[in-house]
Design a protein around this motif. Structure first.
Motif, PDB file in Angstrom:
ATOM      1  N   ARG A  31     -24.016  11.325  28.043  1.00  0.00           N
ATOM      2  CA  ARG A  31     -24.322   9.946  27.623  1.00  0.00           C
ATOM      3  C   ARG A  31     -25.804   9.629  27.804  1.00  0.00           C
ATOM      4  NH1 ARG A  31     -20.872   5.495  30.115  1.00  0.00           N
ATOM      5  NH2 ARG A  31     -20.846   4.600  28.022  1.00  0.00           N
ATOM      6  N   ARG A  32     -26.500  10.429  28.596  1.00  0.00           N
ATOM      7  CA  ARG A  32     -27.920  10.165  28.874  1.00  0.00           C
ATOM      8  C   ARG A  32     -28.862  10.845  27.891  1.00  0.00           C
ATOM      9  NH1 ARG A  32     -27.884  10.932  35.240  1.00  0.00           N
ATOM     10  NH2 ARG A  32     -28.710  12.909  34.575  1.00  0.00           N
ATOM     11  N   LYS A  33     -28.463  12.045  27.427  1.00  0.00           N
ATOM     12  CA  LYS A  33     -29.331  12.770  26.491  1.00  0.00           C
ATOM     13  C   LYS A  33     -28.485  13.723  25.667  1.00  0.00           C
ATOM     14  CE  LYS A  33     -30.618  16.476  29.700  1.00  0.00           C
ATOM     15  NZ  LYS A  33     -31.719  17.192  30.315  1.00  0.00           N
ATOM     16  N   LYS A  34     -29.062  14.181  24.576  1.00  0.00           N
ATOM     17  CA  LYS A  34     -28.359  15.089  23.672  1.00  0.00           C
ATOM     18  C   LYS A  34     -28.201  16.452  24.329  1.00  0.00           C
ATOM     19  CE  LYS A  34     -28.508  17.083  19.047  1.00  0.00           C
ATOM     20  NZ  LYS A  34     -29.231  17.140  17.779  1.00  0.00           N
ATOM     21  N   LEU A  35     -26.946  16.898  24.430  1.00  0.00           N
ATOM     22  CA  LEU A  35     -26.637  18.205  24.997  1.00  0.00           C
ATOM     23  C   LEU A  35     -25.652  18.930  24.092  1.00  0.00           C
ATOM     24  CD1 LEU A  35     -26.015  17.198  28.732  1.00  0.00           C
ATOM     25  CD2 LEU A  35     -28.023  18.408  27.834  1.00  0.00           C
ATOM     26  N   PHE A  36     -25.793  20.224  24.049  1.00  0.00           N
ATOM     27  CA  PHE A  36     -24.806  21.077  23.388  1.00  0.00           C
ATOM     28  C   PHE A  36     -24.061  21.781  24.515  1.00  0.00           C
ATOM     29  CE2 PHE A  36     -24.231  25.151  20.669  1.00  0.00           C
ATOM     30  CZ  PHE A  36     -22.907  24.827  20.417  1.00  0.00           C
ATOM     31  N   ILE A  37     -22.774  21.427  24.693  1.00  0.00           N
ATOM     32  CA  ILE A  37     -21.972  21.911  25.812  1.00  0.00           C
ATOM     33  C   ILE A  37     -20.846  22.782  25.274  1.00  0.00           C
ATOM     34  CG2 ILE A  37     -20.500  21.241  27.758  1.00  0.00           C
ATOM     35  CD1 ILE A  37     -22.106  18.527  27.732  1.00  0.00           C
ATOM     36  N   TYR A  78     -24.007   8.184  20.138  1.00  0.00           N
ATOM     37  CA  TYR A  78     -25.385   7.728  20.335  1.00  0.00           C
ATOM     38  C   TYR A  78     -26.347   8.858  20.680  1.00  0.00           C
ATOM     39  CZ  TYR A  78     -22.804   3.389  20.330  1.00  0.00           C
ATOM     40  OH  TYR A  78     -21.959   2.378  19.979  1.00  0.00           O
ATOM     41  N   THR A  79     -25.963   9.710  21.624  1.00  0.00           N
ATOM     42  CA  THR A  79     -26.877  10.784  22.027  1.00  0.00           C
ATOM     43  C   THR A  79     -26.710  12.043  21.177  1.00  0.00           C
ATOM     44  OG1 THR A  79     -25.327  11.693  23.646  1.00  0.00           O
ATOM     45  CG2 THR A  79     -26.885   9.983  24.420  1.00  0.00           C
ATOM     46  N   GLU A  80     -25.610  12.129  20.441  1.00  0.00           N
ATOM     47  CA  GLU A  80     -25.260  13.298  19.644  1.00  0.00           C
ATOM     48  C   GLU A  80     -24.891  14.510  20.491  1.00  0.00           C
ATOM     49  OE1 GLU A  80     -28.381  13.927  16.802  1.00  0.00           O
ATOM     50  OE2 GLU A  80     -27.872  12.118  15.685  1.00  0.00           O
ATOM     51  N   THR A  81     -24.559  14.278  21.773  1.00  0.00           N
ATOM     52  CA  THR A  81     -24.020  15.360  22.599  1.00  0.00           C
ATOM     53  C   THR A  81     -22.762  15.891  21.931  1.00  0.00           C
ATOM     54  OG1 THR A  81     -24.930  14.662  24.718  1.00  0.00           O
ATOM     55  CG2 THR A  81     -22.827  15.815  24.798  1.00  0.00           C
ATOM     56  N   SER A  82     -22.599  17.201  21.978  1.00  0.00           N
ATOM     57  CA  SER A  82     -21.444  17.835  21.356  1.00  0.00           C
ATOM     58  C   SER A  82     -20.788  18.798  22.341  1.00  0.00           C
ATOM     59  CB  SER A  82     -21.890  18.590  20.103  1.00  0.00           C
ATOM     60  OG  SER A  82     -20.801  19.216  19.486  1.00  0.00           O
ATOM     61  N   PHE A  83     -19.449  18.697  22.456  1.00  0.00           N
ATOM     62  CA  PHE A  83     -18.646  19.637  23.232  1.00  0.00           C
ATOM     63  C   PHE A  83     -17.891  20.530  22.246  1.00  0.00           C
ATOM     64  CE2 PHE A  83     -19.142  16.135  26.162  1.00  0.00           C
ATOM     65  CZ  PHE A  83     -19.068  16.671  27.436  1.00  0.00           C
ATOM     66  N   VAL A  84     -17.998  21.851  22.427  1.00  0.00           N
ATOM     67  CA  VAL A  84     -17.212  22.789  21.632  1.00  0.00           C
ATOM     68  C   VAL A  84     -16.366  23.625  22.597  1.00  0.00           C
ATOM     69  CG1 VAL A  84     -18.860  22.879  19.720  1.00  0.00           C
ATOM     70  CG2 VAL A  84     -19.037  24.547  21.585  1.00  0.00           C
ATOM     71  N   PHE A  85     -15.302  24.216  22.072  1.00  0.00           N
ATOM     72  CA  PHE A  85     -14.324  24.910  22.901  1.00  0.00           C
ATOM     73  C   PHE A  85     -14.063  26.293  22.313  1.00  0.00           C
ATOM     74  CE2 PHE A  85     -13.858  20.386  22.930  1.00  0.00           C
ATOM     75  CZ  PHE A  85     -13.783  20.083  24.281  1.00  0.00           C
ATOM     76  N   LYS A  86     -14.258  27.323  23.156  1.00  0.00           N
ATOM     77  CA  LYS A  86     -14.114  28.684  22.643  1.00  0.00           C
ATOM     78  C   LYS A  86     -13.481  29.591  23.691  1.00  0.00           C
ATOM     79  CE  LYS A  86     -17.826  28.532  19.314  1.00  0.00           C
ATOM     80  NZ  LYS A  86     -17.003  28.365  18.152  1.00  0.00           N
ATOM     81  N   GLY A  87     -12.690  30.542  23.195  1.00  0.00           N
ATOM     82  CA  GLY A  87     -12.193  31.637  24.010  1.00  0.00           C
ATOM     83  C   GLY A  87     -13.103  32.833  23.810  1.00  0.00           C
ATOM     84  N   LEU A  88     -13.512  33.471  24.892  1.00  0.00           N
ATOM     85  CA  LEU A  88     -14.473  34.569  24.776  1.00  0.00           C
ATOM     86  C   LEU A  88     -13.848  35.842  24.216  1.00  0.00           C
ATOM     87  CD1 LEU A  88     -16.434  33.997  28.086  1.00  0.00           C
ATOM     88  CD2 LEU A  88     -17.117  33.384  25.760  1.00  0.00           C
TER      89      LEU A  88
END
Length: 195
Positions: A31-37, A78-88
């Motif tokens: 919520r504070r800054k754009k992150l790709f998680i 608002y920040t455009e942070t995105s959470f993606v989900f993957k199996g390795l």
């Protein structure tokens, strides 16, 4: 000034609150800054196998209306942070390498991560300032990530043991179950509840 760690490795038994703490922290950081998680685990046959539900539940719990929940990802409006989900394991080396822009990789159920997955993943998370967060309940002394990361941590690695008695939010029912196990099956207690 808060020290930056490349790897944050939290381990312990059930009820330690590791997953909740990571989920809450990532949601509020996002919520504070754009992150790709990237939320990762060894095997993820479907989104239901991931921490997706936990993140959705925590968004609802806190009333974080700035997050939009999609069928396969979560984004902050608002920040455009995105959470993606993957199996390795389901990814080949090239697909894992597509994660190179990740700011934070959260590896959940890390006791199941193979040495091969770690060897590919660690150098892939290479963005300056990127972090790898690891949460696990150890199964064996030779769990691949325990051996590779936690058994001999460097100065850029934080290793924290978190058990139910460290968790101020641990439900009373879990505490009662842990104590019952401690009295009746001390060897199981050590494995299940103490990590």
């Amino acid at each position: 000034m808060r020290q930056h760690y490349r790897i944050k490795f939290y381990y312990g038994g059930r009820g330690g609150g590791k997953s909740y703490a990571f989920a809450d922290s990532l949601l509020f950081l996002g919520r504070r800054k754009k992150l790709f998680i990237a939320c990762l685990r060894e095997i993820q046959d479907s989104i239901r196998d991931s921490v997706y539900k936990l993140l959705c539940d925590r968004i609802k719990f806190y009333g974080l209306a700035d997050y939009k929940i999609y069928a396969d990802r979560i984004e902050n409006r608002y920040t455009e942070t995105s959470f993606v989900f993957k199996g390795l394991r389901e990814q080949d080396a090239q697909k894992i390498k597509s994660l190179e822009g990740v700011d934070i990789a959260w590896i959940e159920e890390a006791q199941t991560i193979s040495a091969m997955s770690w060897e590919i993943l660690e150098p892939t998370i290479r963005k300056d300032g990127s972090e790898i967060w690891i949460s696990m309940n150890r199964l064996h002394e030779n769990d691949a990530l325990w051996v590779a990361v936690a058994s001999n941590p460097d100065e850029r690695t934080l290793v924290v043991k978190a058990n139910y008695y460290n968790n101020p939010f641990c439900p009373q029912e879990m505490i009662l179950q842990a104590e019952k196990c401690r009295k009746k099956h001390p060897e199981n207690y050590a494995h299940i509840w103490l990590g």
